[in-house]
Design an enzyme around this catalytic site. Structure first.
Site, PDB file in Angstrom:
ATOM      1  N   GLU A 112       0.830  -1.199   0.000  1.00 29.69           N
ATOM      2  CA  GLU A 112       0.000   0.000   0.000  1.00 29.69           C
ATOM      3  C   GLU A 112       0.872   1.259   0.000  1.00 29.69           C
ATOM      4  OE1 GLU A 112      -4.144  -1.279   2.149  1.00 29.69           O
ATOM      5  OE2 GLU A 112      -2.398  -1.057   3.455  1.00 29.69           O
ATOM      6  N   GLU A 132      -3.605 -10.021   2.890  1.00 21.19           N
ATOM      7  CA  GLU A 132      -4.582  -9.850   3.975  1.00 21.19           C
ATOM      8  C   GLU A 132      -5.675 -10.912   4.012  1.00 21.19           C
ATOM      9  OE1 GLU A 132      -2.803  -5.702   3.618  1.00 21.19           O
ATOM     10  OE2 GLU A 132      -3.193  -7.430   2.332  1.00 21.19           O
TER      11      GLU A 132
END
Length: 258
Positions: A112, A132
């Site tokens: 990210e 994730e």
């Protein structure tokens, strides 16, 4: 200190220094990163930023999951997180170019942060991914939103729905990296990108980044019609006159940033 921050020759260098935790980010580290981005925004002398992780194994492996139970997924999502993961993934106020020096694993929040940068130079040994869902979480700090805009639908979903990792060469092919370099040539590659940025008028560079960000989602005509502060500043600068003179005199321009 878990983050090293220095400025030299108009270049800020930000290094997450937690190699024993694969440069995973805990709350204190993220608070320090946010403070650093705010400091860079205030310092008009900074013309480029290099973001990396300490050591050779990891750029950043996301949130530190070894530091205790931490927040639940719902608590994490509901908490205010200015700028997204690491304060950079979704940051909209930083007009200085940021180069991600991806020296190793860039996973979860680490990817990210990479997605929040402008230029990505990766070591050939780097790996990138959003794992994730493999631990019952979601890439909510920029991963889902940014990856689905950066790649084609099938490319983004192929990564998001599987949590798989990709190597640097595949990241380059997909358009997630500008350059892949051998580990021992990574710094030289980053320095070339920095030099190319510094060769440009700083106000022009700021205006370009601000215009690209503000024009996202607009038609080309609408984006061209934007009248932004950084654009006006660049067009009224003495640097634009210096650039023309330097070209006519066949010399390198001496930028003043004004």
């Amino acid at each position: 200190m878990t983050v090293h921050f220095s400025i030299e020759g108009h270049v800020a260098r930000v290094t997450i220094d937690r190699p024993d935790r694969m440069n995973a980010v805990d709350l204190a580290t993220e608070a320090e990163l946010i403070r650093i981005w705010e400091a860079i925004e205030r310092d008009r002398a900074v013309r480029a930023v290099v973001l990396t992780g300490a050591g050779e194994r990891a750029f950043c492996t996301g949130a530190d999951m070894k530091g205790g139970p931490g927040l639940s997924g719902l608590e994490y999502w509901a908490a205010p997180r200015p700028g997204g993961f690491g304060g950079i993934a979704l940051r909209e106020t930083l007009d200085v170019p940021v180069i991600a020096r991806v020296n190793g694993h860039a996973l979860g929040g680490g990817l990210e942060m990479v997605l929040g940068c402008d230029i990505v130079v990766a070591s050939a040994t780097a790996s990138l991914g959003l794992p994730e869902p493999r631990v019952g979480r979601l890439a909510l700090d920029g991963g889902i939103a940014l990856l689905s805009r950066r790649l084609t639908h099938v490319q983004a979903m192929g990564l998001l729905l599987t949590g798989r990792r990709i190597g640097a060469d595949e990241a380059l092919r997909l358009g997630l990296a500008n350059e892949v370099a051998a580990p021992d040539k990574l710094d030289a590659a980053v320095d070339r990108w920095v030099a190319d940025i510094l060769a440009c008028a700083p106000l022009s560079v700021r205006a370009i980044k601000q215009m690209v960000r503000a024009g996202a989602g607009l038609t080309a005509a609408q984006a061209q019609a934007l009248r932004l502060p950084a654009l006006i500043e660049a067009l009224q600068s003495t640097d634009q006159d210096e650039g023309v003179r330097a070209f006519q005199e066949k010399r390198s321009p001496q930028w003043q940033g004004r």
